[in-house]
Write a protein that holds these residues in place. Sequence first.
Motif, short mmCIF file in Angstrom:
data_model
loop_
_atom_site.label_atom_id
_atom_site.label_comp_id
_atom_site.label_asym_id
_atom_site.label_seq_id
_atom_site.Cartn_x
_atom_site.Cartn_y
_atom_site.Cartn_z
N GLY A 15 0.80 -1.22 0.00
CA GLY A 15 0.00 0.00 0.00
C GLY A 15 0.83 1.26 0.00
N VAL A 16 0.16 2.40 -0.07
CA VAL A 16 0.86 3.69 -0.18
C VAL A 16 1.01 4.40 1.16
N TRP A 17 0.41 3.87 2.23
CA TRP A 17 0.52 4.48 3.55
C TRP A 17 1.20 3.50 4.51
N GLN A 18 2.36 3.03 4.13
CA GLN A 18 3.04 2.01 4.92
C GLN A 18 3.99 2.62 5.96
N SER A 19 4.30 1.82 6.95
CA SER A 19 5.22 2.19 8.03
C SER A 19 6.30 1.12 8.15
N PRO A 20 7.45 1.50 8.70
CA PRO A 20 7.83 2.80 9.29
C PRO A 20 8.24 3.80 8.22
N ILE A 21 8.55 5.03 8.66
CA ILE A 21 9.01 6.07 7.75
C ILE A 21 10.25 6.73 8.33
N ASP A 22 10.93 7.48 7.49
CA ASP A 22 11.99 8.37 7.97
C ASP A 22 11.35 9.71 8.29
N VAL A 23 11.49 10.17 9.53
CA VAL A 23 10.94 11.46 9.94
C VAL A 23 11.95 12.54 9.55
N GLU A 24 11.64 13.27 8.51
CA GLU A 24 12.52 14.34 8.04
C GLU A 24 12.10 15.63 8.74
N THR A 25 12.88 16.06 9.72
CA THR A 25 12.44 17.15 10.60
C THR A 25 12.29 18.47 9.86
N SER A 26 13.02 18.66 8.77
CA SER A 26 12.90 19.92 8.03
C SER A 26 11.58 20.02 7.27
N LEU A 85 0.62 -1.18 10.20
CA LEU A 85 1.40 -2.16 10.94
C LEU A 85 2.72 -2.36 10.20
N THR A 86 3.80 -2.58 10.92
CA THR A 86 5.10 -2.74 10.26
C THR A 86 5.43 -4.20 9.98
N THR A 87 4.50 -5.08 10.26
CA THR A 87 4.65 -6.51 9.95
C THR A 87 3.39 -6.97 9.24
N PRO A 88 3.46 -8.04 8.46
CA PRO A 88 2.26 -8.58 7.81
C PRO A 88 1.16 -8.84 8.84
N PRO A 89 -0.05 -8.51 8.52
CA PRO A 89 -0.59 -8.17 7.19
C PRO A 89 -0.48 -6.70 6.79
N CYS A 90 0.26 -5.88 7.53
CA CYS A 90 0.55 -4.49 7.14
C CYS A 90 -0.70 -3.63 6.96
N TYR A 91 -1.76 -3.91 7.71
CA TYR A 91 -2.99 -3.11 7.58
C TYR A 91 -2.68 -1.63 7.78
N GLN A 92 -3.25 -0.78 6.92
CA GLN A 92 -3.03 0.66 6.99
C GLN A 92 -4.06 1.28 7.92
N THR A 106 12.45 -1.97 6.80
CA THR A 106 13.07 -0.77 6.26
C THR A 106 12.03 0.33 6.09
N THR A 107 12.47 1.58 6.11
CA THR A 107 11.54 2.70 6.00
C THR A 107 10.85 2.70 4.64
N GLN A 108 9.61 3.16 4.64
CA GLN A 108 8.75 3.13 3.47
C GLN A 108 8.53 4.55 2.91
N PRO A 109 8.21 4.67 1.63
CA PRO A 109 7.97 6.00 1.05
C PRO A 109 6.84 6.74 1.76
N LEU A 110 7.02 8.05 1.90
CA LEU A 110 5.99 8.85 2.57
C LEU A 110 4.76 9.04 1.69
#
Length: 347
Positions: A44-55, A223-230, A274-278
């Motif tokens: 999916g397109v709303w996956q976790s985890p992410i990199d928190v870019e503070t800027s 969820l960061t593990t399967p089934p990765c529900y958003q 691994t981090t996922q696209p925002l």
Amino acid sequence: MDSFNLGTLLLFFFLHWMDGTDANSHWTYKDMAQWSKSFPDCGGVWQSPIDVETSALHHDPSLMPVKVVGYHKPAHKPFTLSNNGHTVKMSLPACFRLRGLPWKFTAVQLHFHWGRDWDGSGGLAGGSEHTVDGRRSAAELHVVHYNSDLYPNVSVAQSQRDGLAVLGVLIETGDDNNSAYENIFKYLEFIKYAGQQTPIPSFNVRSLLPTDLGRYFRYNGSLTTPPCYQSVLWTVFAEKVTVSRTQLKNLETALFSNSEKDPKSVPLQDNFRTTQPLNQRVVLASFVPDSITRYTLGKLCAAAAMVIILVVKVKQFKEHDKEQQQDTAFKTDPDPEKLEAPPKVEA
């Protein structure tokens, strides 16, 4: 003969169904790229985890400090600590709750993610799932809650868009033992293998969290593990907690991902995604991070160049006669990097 063929055919379909069931229920961190084949939400397109870019954070002053209810009171019954082959998990009683969100969320369990051979450099050896400005921490604690206002249990809630709320705590290492985390780590030897569990004395779970619950990052994810529900409203605290290097080493080496009956033991390590696209999601901050007001090197150089240009202009200006000076006006362009009003995160 016909009945024999029919029985054989039924047996074939039964075994085929069982194979498919096992395939869908079995996954490892080594095959993360294949998760979406058996668990579609993992793509999916709303996956976790992410990199928190503070800027790139948006400060939302309406975000209030997280309120945990019941965490500081030891439960009447022992907690259950277990090894499920993917992580170490501890059950939490239903009297532990989150407030300050659009709904009431009831605690279910907490678990950890870690790497191996952490050296404190923030590199790949670290095991946190969320990163901040590309830097990975030593480990990460997740405290999982479900929306008990709308759903009867976590099994129903986990697949709903507004079903879960998870607290993320980034963990670093230091010299001193963390007594709160030792309430868990000292029992790891009793759950070395997948499928094992042990009761442990209840304790003040609030002590596992950072002191400051008012500074955090928030976004919608999965969820960061399967089934990765958003279905997760994420709260990742800005303040990190610290455990000793000895404690982390124990977490990294004490457990195995296989059952005790398996002839070959596989260390339970690197259990982080691994981090996922925002993907255009907005990450909110309950505070103003330093990096929002900090200038980058490029901006500083541009500002310095502008100052030099202005100095030259002023010098040239002073060399003109008074009539020319009266006809001359300086014009400044509006700041092209002015921030727009931050959009809101959907709860």
